[in-house]
Structures are given as structure tokens and as C-alpha cells.
Design an enzyme around this catalytic site. Structure first.
Site, PDB file in Angstrom:
ATOM      1  N   LYS A 111       0.824  -1.213   0.000  1.00  0.00           N
ATOM      2  CA  LYS A 111       0.000   0.000   0.000  1.00  0.00           C
ATOM      3  C   LYS A 111       0.863   1.271   0.000  1.00  0.00           C
ATOM      4  O   LYS A 111       0.413   2.332  -0.406  1.00  0.00           O
ATOM      5  CB  LYS A 111      -1.000  -0.030   1.141  1.00  0.00           C
ATOM      6  CG  LYS A 111      -2.079  -1.061   0.840  1.00  0.00           C
ATOM      7  CD  LYS A 111      -3.200  -1.113   1.827  1.00  0.00           C
ATOM      8  CE  LYS A 111      -4.197  -2.188   1.402  1.00  0.00           C
ATOM      9  NZ  LYS A 111      -3.604  -3.559   1.407  1.00  0.00           N
TER      10      LYS A 111
HETATM   11  C1  LIG Z   1      -4.126  -4.627   0.648  1.00  0.00           C
HETATM   12  C2  LIG Z   1      -3.269  -5.832   0.509  1.00  0.00           C
HETATM   13  C3  LIG Z   1      -3.558  -6.845  -0.428  1.00  0.00           C
HETATM   14  C4  LIG Z   1      -4.783  -6.805  -1.314  1.00  0.00           C
HETATM   15  O1  LIG Z   1      -4.705  -5.837  -2.324  1.00  0.00           O
HETATM   16  P1  LIG Z   1      -6.012  -5.343  -3.071  1.00  0.00           P
HETATM   17  O2  LIG Z   1      -5.577  -4.228  -3.929  1.00  0.00           O
HETATM   18  O3  LIG Z   1      -6.958  -4.903  -1.980  1.00  0.00           O
HETATM   19  O4  LIG Z   1      -6.555  -6.502  -3.826  1.00  0.00           O
HETATM   20  C5  LIG Z   1      -2.685  -7.924  -0.519  1.00  0.00           C
HETATM   21  N1  LIG Z   1      -1.608  -8.024   0.282  1.00  0.00           N
HETATM   22  C6  LIG Z   1      -1.310  -7.077   1.203  1.00  0.00           C
HETATM   23  C7  LIG Z   1      -0.112  -7.259   2.069  1.00  0.00           C
HETATM   24  C8  LIG Z   1      -2.114  -5.934   1.338  1.00  0.00           C
HETATM   25  O5  LIG Z   1      -1.795  -5.013   2.264  1.00  0.00           O
END
Ligand SMILES: *Cc1c(COP(=O)(O)O)cnc(C)c1O
Length: 493
Positions: free
Chosen positions: A110
Site C-alpha cells: 500500500k
Molecule cells: C491490501 C493488501 C492486499 C490486497 O490488495 P487489493 O488491492 O486490496 O486486492 C494484498 N496483500 C497485502 C499485504 C495488502 O496489504
């Protein structure tokens, strides 16, 4: 490039307006009126830095930003905050290519979007003559909170407030948030669960009396959640960059097709890969990997989206989701951009928890393959890759690796594949160590990290060092009913 709501209520917005709004007034998500083609050849991109590839991608979407503005946003986001100059390095292990998206401040993917969103927002505000302070409100179950705090930390003209459930996040996540040094950052634990936090935040956004009182004091509220188009667009860049790296490392021929496999929750990350494909990156299959909350696996298998099922807590908590918000954007495209059909399906999802798509729509999304991994498969996958190569995956990435292995077994498809690696194993040390055969308590935060360091031989990320030594700055605990009061206290004392 103009932006339209997937539900038809708002059309013709500039990128900066869509970024400031986040969600459309009709509850829909903003979509660019077309997916633009890359103007630079993949070969040329393969000689560029991450920042330059990023510029080539983003300039096609944020067309109301000047080159100077965009370069400033990109250079402010992807700087020494990242622990590697490659920003998103590609690592080959066991015949798969791991695109490591976890070298930012909070060692999870993120950071890729939340490092740049604040700069997009401040620039968008200036372009639209908004002089109020932008205050980001967000509820978090752990990961997003710290990533948003770190992203907005000391960005002029902004302030960020995070609410998390008291006792409802991991000890490490709590420490990460409570030690955040940014002067414009605030965190409060609420006496309730994540749903209470989220509902409370939504209520604040919907409270006209409260928001107009804030407006009178020069404050507007905004959210940093994953449906903002300003989070989707920067994610497209690293898929383009992954292909460029495969080329520059001589792993593929120019034009050779690759597959991409993404551990998926809200469907933002994999949708970015789909955008990269339609901008001209030779991507064949998009492998959508789920954990035991396999709502997307069933959807891609049957064409029925059905959220009426038990919610399962897994070792990949950021993928524990039953409503994948960003899927609405793919649904919209698969209806031939029909806002009417999209609204109808989303209404069915809201009211019945289920919708079915037509055969034409199924045909449209046929390049997606949905698969899931059980908890046992995830743990076994971490152990097996570690034993064979020494490389240690976090549980989210391991979901993708397990699903990818099952995909190859089932289809025999040996196309070279990029696996999105979404978190550092250090972030989820207790479960990683469990997979490797050791058991630790959630309280032994740093003990387990030390042991993982010994076992994996990888350097301890700066994000961990920071938390070890940092002072605890955020001590607020509040009742669910006092969230507005807490916001006022944070902002005005
Ligand atoms: C948010 C997140 C995901 C999922 O990603 P999306 O874009 O919501 O599908 C996968 N792995 C981690 C570590 C995340 O923080």
C-alpha cells in the site's frame, strides 16, 4: 482524459477533481473514459528509472497536471523513503518472478500508492483553488492506517486521523501507528471492533452539520481509501516496470507474453495489472489469487458473485474481504461501460448480497483466472520455497505462489509469470515463523523478528528498526460515540 462515475451520476470530471472527491456522489467509482495506450516503446521503457516509467504511465491519466507538477509528485513519493533505488525490484526464485512491492515505509504494497496520493491531493487542491486544510479520516484494521499516516506525514496542507480497534490489531501494527513521528498525524484506538471504526468514520462523513462546522473552520474531510483513482493509477506503473525489468535483464524477448499473479483483496492491485495490459504491456493471463475467503475464485469460475458466506479470519488479513470494491470497475467495463447495468448489479449486491453476470460479460473477463489457497497450502508454500531457495515469503505473497503452482499444475501453462509480492515477511513474522516450524506469542514482537532475521539472512528493514527505537506518541483511546469529539480535539485542541 475525463472521468465518469461507474453509476452514471457524475461525468466529465478532470483527474484532479476525481482525486479530490474519491468516491462519486452516486456511490460509484471514477473511471477514465478510456484506457490510454503507452506512448513509449517497452524497449525504451526498459532503459528508464522507476520514476521515469512512472511518469510515462501517469501522464496519460492525470492530463490536467503539468509535467512539472507530476514530476514533483513522483520525485517526492519515490525517494529515499524506499530502501532500494529500484523501488519495486523483480527477484527470480523457483521459476517465478517476485515483484517486491514492500520496500517502502511500512513494508507493504500500500506504500506504493499511499506515498504519492498525498502529493496528488495537495496538487489537486491547488489546481481547484481549494485553500482549506485537507484532513484525511480513515478506519483501519491495521495495515492501511500506518501506510496512510506515513504517506501524509508532514505533507503541508494535510492532516491525517486514523481510528483502529482497541486490541484489534497486531501488537506490531499498533506500535507502528503509535510511534508515527509526523506532526500532522493522529491515531486513536476506539473501544469497538473494525466495523465500529468504519461505521463511525462513514457517519462522520455523512454528518452534514459536523462537516459544515469544520468547513467554517477551514477544514475539509477526505478519505484515502483504495477506491480513489489516485491510488489505482500509480499501481499501473509497477506492472509496466516489471515488464521493462524482464526485458532489461534479458529474461524475455521484446513482445513476449507474460502472466501476472496477484494476491487479491479489494481488487485494486490486480485491476492495475489489467490496466497495464490494456495500455500495451504483453500480459496474457491475470491470475487472481484469494485466501479461504474465496468469493472472487467462485466469481471467476461461475459468473455469480455471492457474498453470503461466513467471513474467515486467515493469516493473510489484508485479503480477508467479502466485497471487493474495485471489482465494480471491471464490471463496468464488461457491460460496455453501462452505468445503468452496473448500478443494477451493485444494487443487487447491496440488497441481496448476490449478482449474476451475462455470458457476454463472462467472455469479456475470460483472461482472468481465479484460484484460492487454503491456510495449510499457504503455510506449506512458505516452507517449500524457503527449503528449495532460501527465499522467505509473507503469507499474502504465499497465497499467490500457492495459487500459481496450482494454476501451472492444472493448465500446464509455462508462460513466465510475475507474482506481486505484497508484504515483507518481517511484517507478518509470527505466522511466517509458524510456517517454518517455530511458534511465538504475539507479545514477543522483536524476539520473533530477530529469529526471522537469523533464518532468512535478509537485512532487517528500516521500518522495523524505526519501531524498535521510536517513542510512543499516540495514546488516545476513545468510545465509538466520541469519534467526532476526538476529531475536533485533534484538529483544534
Ligand atoms: C491490501 C493488501 C492486499 C490486497 O490488495 P487489493 O488491492 O486490496 O486486492 C494484498 N496483500 C497485502 C499485504 C495488502 O496489504
Amino acid at each position: 482524459m475525463l472521468y465518469n462515475s461507474t453509476r452514471g451520476g457524475e461525468t466529465g470530471l478532470q483527474a484532479s477533481e476525481a482525486i479530490l472527491k474519491g468516491l462519486a456522489d452516486d456511490g460509484g467509482l471514477f473511471m477514465p473514459e478510456s484506457i490510454p495506450a503507452l506512448k513509449t516503446s517497452l524497449k525504451d521503457l526498459s532503459r528508464m528509472s522507476y520514476q521515469d516509467v512512472c511518469y510515462e504511465v501517469i501522464k496519460e491519466y492525470l492530463t490536467d497536471f503539468t509535467e512539472e507538477e507530476l514530476r514533483h509528485c513522483i520525485n517526492s513519493a519515490y525517494d529515499e523513503k524506499f530502501e532500494t533505488p529500484a523501488i519495486a525490484p523483480l527477484v527470480k526464485k523457483d521459476d517465478a518472478y517476485f515483484l517486491e512491492l514492500f520496500h517502502g515505509k511500512t513494508i507493504a504494497f500500500k506504500d506504493m500508492a499511499l506515498s504519492i496520493l498525498p502529493h496528488f491531493m495537495v496538487t489537486s487542491a491547488r489546481k481547484n483553488n481549494v485553500t482549506d486544510k485537507i484532513v484525511i479520516l480513515t478506519a483501519t484494521s491495521g495495515d492501511t492506517g500506518k501506510a496512510a499516516m506515513a504517506g501524509f506525514s508532514d505533507v503541508p496542507g494535510t492532516e491525517i486521523i486514523v481510528f483502529y480497534p482497541y486490541g484489534g490489531v497486531s501488537r506490531f501494527q499498533e506500535l507502528q501507528m503509535r510511534t508515527e513521528p509526523g506532526k500532522n498525524t493522529h491515531a486513536a484506538a476506539i473501544r469497538g471492533n473494525f466495523d465500529d471504526a468504519q461505521t463511525g468514520v462513514k457517519k462522520i462523513f455523512g454528518d452534514r452539520e459536523f462537516t459544515s462546522k469544520l468547513k467554517d473552520k477551514g477544514v475539509i474531510l477526505s478519505s484515502a481509501n483504495s477506491i480513489n483513482i489516485g491510488r489505482l493509477v500509480p499501481q499501473v506503473a509497477y506492472y509496466v516496470y516489471s515488464y521493462a525489468q524482464l526485458l532489461s535483464q534479458g529474461e524475455i524477448e521484446d513482445g513476449e507474453k507474460i502472466n501476472v499473479c496477484v494476491p487479491t483483496g479489494n481488487f485494486g492491485n490486480i485491476l492495475a495489472a489489467y490496466f497495464a495490459k490494456h495500455m500495451g504491456v504483453p500480459i496474457d493471463r491475470l491470475i487472481c489469487a484469494s485466501n479461504e475467503n474465496r468469493v472472487l475464485t467462485d466469481f471467476f469460475g461461475t459468473g455469480k458473485y455471492d457474498r453470503n458466506r461466513p467471513f474467515i479470519l486467515t493469516s493473510s488479513p489484508s485479503m480477508d474481504i467479502l466485497i471487493s470494491s474495485n471489482l465494480e470497475r471491471l464490471i463496468y467495463l464488461s457491460t460496455g461501460r453501462s452505468a445503468e447495468k452496473t448500478s443494477g448489479l451493485m444494487k443487487a449486491l447491496r440488497e441481496q448480497g448476490v449478482y449474476d453476470i451475462t455470458d457476454d460479460m463472462k467472455e469479456f473477463i475470460a483472461d482472468f483466472f481465479g484460484g484460492f489457497a487454503s491456510e495449510d497450502e499457504v503455510f506449506a508454500s512458505i516452507k517449500a520455497l524457503k527449503d528449495r531457495t532460501g527465499y522467505v515469503m509473507d503469507p499474502h505473497t504465499a497465497v499467490a505462489k500457492a495459487v500459481y503452482d496450482k494454476y501451472v499444475d492444472k493448465t500446464g501453462d509455462k508462460t513466465k509469470t510475475v507474482i506481486a509480492s505484497t508484504a515483507s515477511p518481517y511484517k507478518f513474522s509470527p505466522n511466517v515463523m509458524k510456517a517454518l516450524g517455530e511458534k511465538y506469542d504475539d507479545e514477543d514482537v522483536f524476539l520473533v523478528i530477530d529469529r526471522l532475521h537469523e533464518i532468512s539472512g535478509t537485512p532487517e528493514p528500516k521500518a522495523i528498526k524505526d519501531v524498535r527505537s521510536a517513542e510512543i506518541r499516540h495514546n488516545t483511546v476513545c468510545e465509538v460515540t466520541d469519534m467526532e469529539k476526538t476529531v475536533e480535539t485533534f484538529l483544534f485542541g
